[in-house]
Each structure stands twice: as C-alpha cells, then as structure tokens.
Design an enzyme around this catalytic site. Structure first.
Site, short mmCIF file in Angstrom:
data_model
loop_
_atom_site.label_atom_id
_atom_site.label_comp_id
_atom_site.label_asym_id
_atom_site.label_seq_id
_atom_site.Cartn_x
_atom_site.Cartn_y
_atom_site.Cartn_z
N GLU A 14 0.81 -1.22 0.00
CA GLU A 14 0.00 0.00 0.00
C GLU A 14 0.85 1.27 0.00
O GLU A 14 0.36 2.34 0.35
CB GLU A 14 -0.94 -0.02 1.20
CG GLU A 14 -2.09 -0.99 1.02
CD GLU A 14 -3.22 -0.75 2.00
OE1 GLU A 14 -4.26 -0.22 1.58
OE2 GLU A 14 -3.05 -1.10 3.16
N SER A 164 -4.67 -4.50 4.15
CA SER A 164 -4.95 -3.99 2.81
C SER A 164 -5.78 -4.90 1.92
O SER A 164 -5.83 -4.68 0.72
CB SER A 164 -3.61 -3.76 2.10
OG SER A 164 -2.99 -5.00 1.90
N TYR A 234 -9.50 -0.66 -5.13
CA TYR A 234 -8.68 0.32 -5.85
C TYR A 234 -8.87 0.35 -7.37
O TYR A 234 -8.16 1.06 -8.05
CB TYR A 234 -7.19 0.10 -5.51
CG TYR A 234 -6.92 0.30 -4.04
CD1 TYR A 234 -7.17 1.54 -3.44
CD2 TYR A 234 -6.42 -0.72 -3.25
CE1 TYR A 234 -6.94 1.74 -2.09
CE2 TYR A 234 -6.19 -0.53 -1.89
CZ TYR A 234 -6.45 0.70 -1.32
OH TYR A 234 -6.23 0.90 0.02
N ARG A 273 -11.45 3.93 11.38
CA ARG A 273 -12.59 3.55 10.55
C ARG A 273 -12.99 2.13 10.91
O ARG A 273 -12.12 1.25 10.96
CB ARG A 273 -12.19 3.64 9.08
CG ARG A 273 -13.33 4.01 8.15
CD ARG A 273 -12.88 3.92 6.71
NE ARG A 273 -12.63 2.53 6.35
CZ ARG A 273 -11.60 2.14 5.61
NH1 ARG A 273 -10.73 3.00 5.14
NH2 ARG A 273 -11.44 0.87 5.33
N ASP A 275 -15.17 -1.17 9.82
CA ASP A 275 -15.90 -1.82 8.72
C ASP A 275 -16.84 -2.85 9.34
O ASP A 275 -16.44 -3.60 10.24
CB ASP A 275 -14.92 -2.51 7.77
CG ASP A 275 -13.96 -1.52 7.12
OD1 ASP A 275 -14.26 -0.32 7.11
OD2 ASP A 275 -12.89 -1.95 6.64
N GLU A 289 -13.63 -5.27 10.93
CA GLU A 289 -12.31 -4.87 11.43
C GLU A 289 -12.28 -3.38 11.67
O GLU A 289 -13.18 -2.65 11.28
CB GLU A 289 -11.21 -5.27 10.44
CG GLU A 289 -11.32 -4.58 9.09
CD GLU A 289 -10.20 -4.97 8.14
OE1 GLU A 289 -9.21 -5.58 8.58
OE2 GLU A 289 -10.32 -4.64 6.94
N ASN A 291 -9.67 0.04 11.26
CA ASN A 291 -8.50 0.53 10.53
C ASN A 291 -8.04 1.81 11.23
O ASN A 291 -8.80 2.77 11.31
CB ASN A 291 -8.96 0.81 9.10
CG ASN A 291 -7.83 1.12 8.17
OD1 ASN A 291 -6.88 1.79 8.54
ND2 ASN A 291 -7.93 0.63 6.95
N GLY A 295 -7.14 5.31 4.74
CA GLY A 295 -6.71 6.06 3.55
C GLY A 295 -7.25 7.48 3.53
O GLY A 295 -8.37 7.73 3.97
#
Length: 325
Positions: A14, A164, A234, A273, A275, A289, A291, A295
C-alpha cells in the site's frame, strides 16, 4: 507556524496508496498554520525531498537539516498504511522522542493490526456480533477436514495482520481451502478463517474532535465483485460507495453507539474507521475490522464522510493535530 512531519510510504503493497493519502493531507492542511514536510519511509531510508534535493532524517532526534539549518518537528502526522505506521512501530519510536502524533498509541495500533485479538476485545459490546472463526499459524499443521467440520461454508480466508485486503479469498467448499490457505500464508504467518456473513457492507469513521468522540456519516460499499478485496477497493468502477449510507435514523443511532463503544474499549485516538456488515434480513451489526490509519486520498472513505458531515477536510485534519498536541 507549526512544523509537521507527514510520514508516508511504508513497507507494504500500500506504499502508493499512502503517497496519495499524504498528497491530499498536505494539500488540505491550512498553510497559514502548518509547514508540512512529507517524509518518505522505506526499508532502506527515511528521507525528505525538495527542489531536487534529498535529505535523510536523523533518526536520533527525528530532525532534518536543510540549508545548514536543523528543522525540529512539532508533530508527526502518520499516514503509513500497514507496517511500520499502522502496527505501533512508528508510534513507539515517536513516544520515546516525546513527539505527538495523530494516531492511536503503540499498544492499540499493534493490537488492532491483529484481527483476532481485536475481535476478542470488542466481543461483548451490546449489539455487536462477530463471525465464527479460526486462527491458524503457519508453523502448525492445518487439517482441512477440521476447518470444514468447525465452520460453515462459504468461508473467508484472510491474513490476520494485513491491513490492505491482499491475500484474501472466499471459499465455497473443502476443495478450495488448500489454495486459499497458501495464498493467505504468503502474506502473513497467521491467518483467519471466518464464516461469511451475508448482508450490506458499510464503513464508518470515528474521530475525537474538540475533545469529543464524533461519529461520521457511514458509507455503504456496493461491490460488483463477490467481496471487497484489493481489486474492488482500488479499481475504478468495480465498487460503488454511497455516503451518507441509506439507513433509517434509529439504525444510525444504534451503529453510532456501537462504534463509539468500540473506540473507547480499544482506547483509540485520532481518527479510525470501522468496517461492518448488517446481516441480511434482520440487520444485526457484524464487526469486520478496525482501521487505525485509514486512507486519505481525496476519494477515500473518511474524506467523503467528513464532507458529508458538512466539515472542511483541512479543518478536520487541523483538529486532529490540535487535539493530539
């Protein structure tokens, strides 16, 4: 005017995502308040590039020398995804030099990189559920029959420490397990085999702003792929992101309560963040999870959510810096 070291790069796949995050943060921060120096971190060196000149960071005191003048940093803004910026290593280094930074501390960063440990700690929060799973270590024997007898297909196989979505697979029967295990072990020496939860997938940012835990509007992730892996994340057009997510007010209130409790229980700092999936039919909250260095490119989820909340992204980053100092 504060000198900000914006740490980007890192040792994972990443790297480029991190560089994009750094560009957006540097462009968004108020130039009247902050002088931003982007420090690139690779396995071989930590360095600053400007006007064609490359200057190494003195790791003894975390300073750089420009035109014969030593520059002392007032703050480190970490936007390294994966190791060493998301797993506590940089945080421990900065702690020893008494330099404040924007993320969770070393302990929380290290712990939340481990999906299995994180699930154990958040388990028991009212309204939060986690998928049944097994954690496997590369050095141990893996009996495919035991996995198949313990968990219900379809299964998700993913690296336990990856941030990632690299090395993930979805498996529908015993025949698919050996290859999926091999793929995940290629990324990490411990992996998670987890029952697949069918439902709507969301991601939600939480940050401490002006001393108060603030929950941002959630994003719904609608993927044309079977699951949200690196390619789905991505590749343009593979995934549709809806911010704010289409959810009833009472559901939003319940989700806010759950993720605030996750933030408190894991002793988070700055912005994180979470999820999660809302189970098909009954809409129960399933934790996926957390984070801790999400990003920050212009189209990333947190900047989307900050804008949806009616906030300026640069002001948001400024509040993270002032709050941590």
């Amino acid at each position: 005017m504060k000198n900000i070291a914006l740490l980007a790069g890192g040792f994972t796949g990443e790297y480029d995502v991190s560089i994009n995050s750094a560009k957006n943060i540097a462009a968004s921060l108020n130039a009247g308040n902050y002088k931003v120096y982007t420090i690139l971190i690779t396995r071989d060196r930590w360095f600053y590039e400007a006007d064609g000149e490359t200057v190494d960071v003195d790791k003894n005191d975390f300073r750089i020398t420009l035109n014969g003048k030593k520059i002392k940093f007032d703050f480190a803004f970490i936007t390294v995804h994966g190791t060493p910026g998301e797993d506590g290593k940089l945080q421990g280094y900065l702690d020893m030099l008494s330099i404040p930074y924007n993320t969770c501390d070393a302990t929380t960063s290290a712990l939340t990189m481990n999906k299995a440990y994180t699930k154990t700690i958040v388990n028991g929060i009212h309204g939060l559920h986690t998928a049944h799973s097994l954690r496997l270590f590369e050095k141990d024997m893996h009996d495919v029959a035991i996995i198949a007898a313990t968990l219900k297909f379809p299964l998700f196989i993913k690296p336990n420490n990856g941030g990632s979505s690299v090395g993930m697979s979805k498996v529908y029967n015993v025949a698919g397990l050996p290859d999926a295990l091999k793929k995940a072990f290629h990324e990490d020496e411990q992996i998670l085999v987890e029952e697949f939860i069918k439902g709507r997938e969301f991601s939600i940012g939480i940050a401490r702003l002006d001393g108060k835990i603030t929950v941002l509007p959630a994003t719904e992730i609608i993927s044309s792929k079977d699951f949200f892996d690196y390619e789905a994340k991505y590749t343009p057009g593979v995934t549709k992101e809806v911010t704010p997510a289409d959810l009833p007010a009472e559901k939003v209130a319940l989700i806010s309560e759950i993720v605030t409790e996750v933030y408190i229980r894991l002793n988070c700092k700055g912005m994180v963040r979470v999820d999660f999936i809302l189970l098909e039919g009954i809409g129960e909250f399933y934790f996926i999870e957390i984070n801790t260095t999400p990003g920050q490119s212009a189209n990333s989820l947190i900047p989307q959510q900050v804008r949806a909340a009616g906030m300026d992204v640069g002001e948001f980053y400024g509040k993270l810096i002032e709050g941590a100092m």
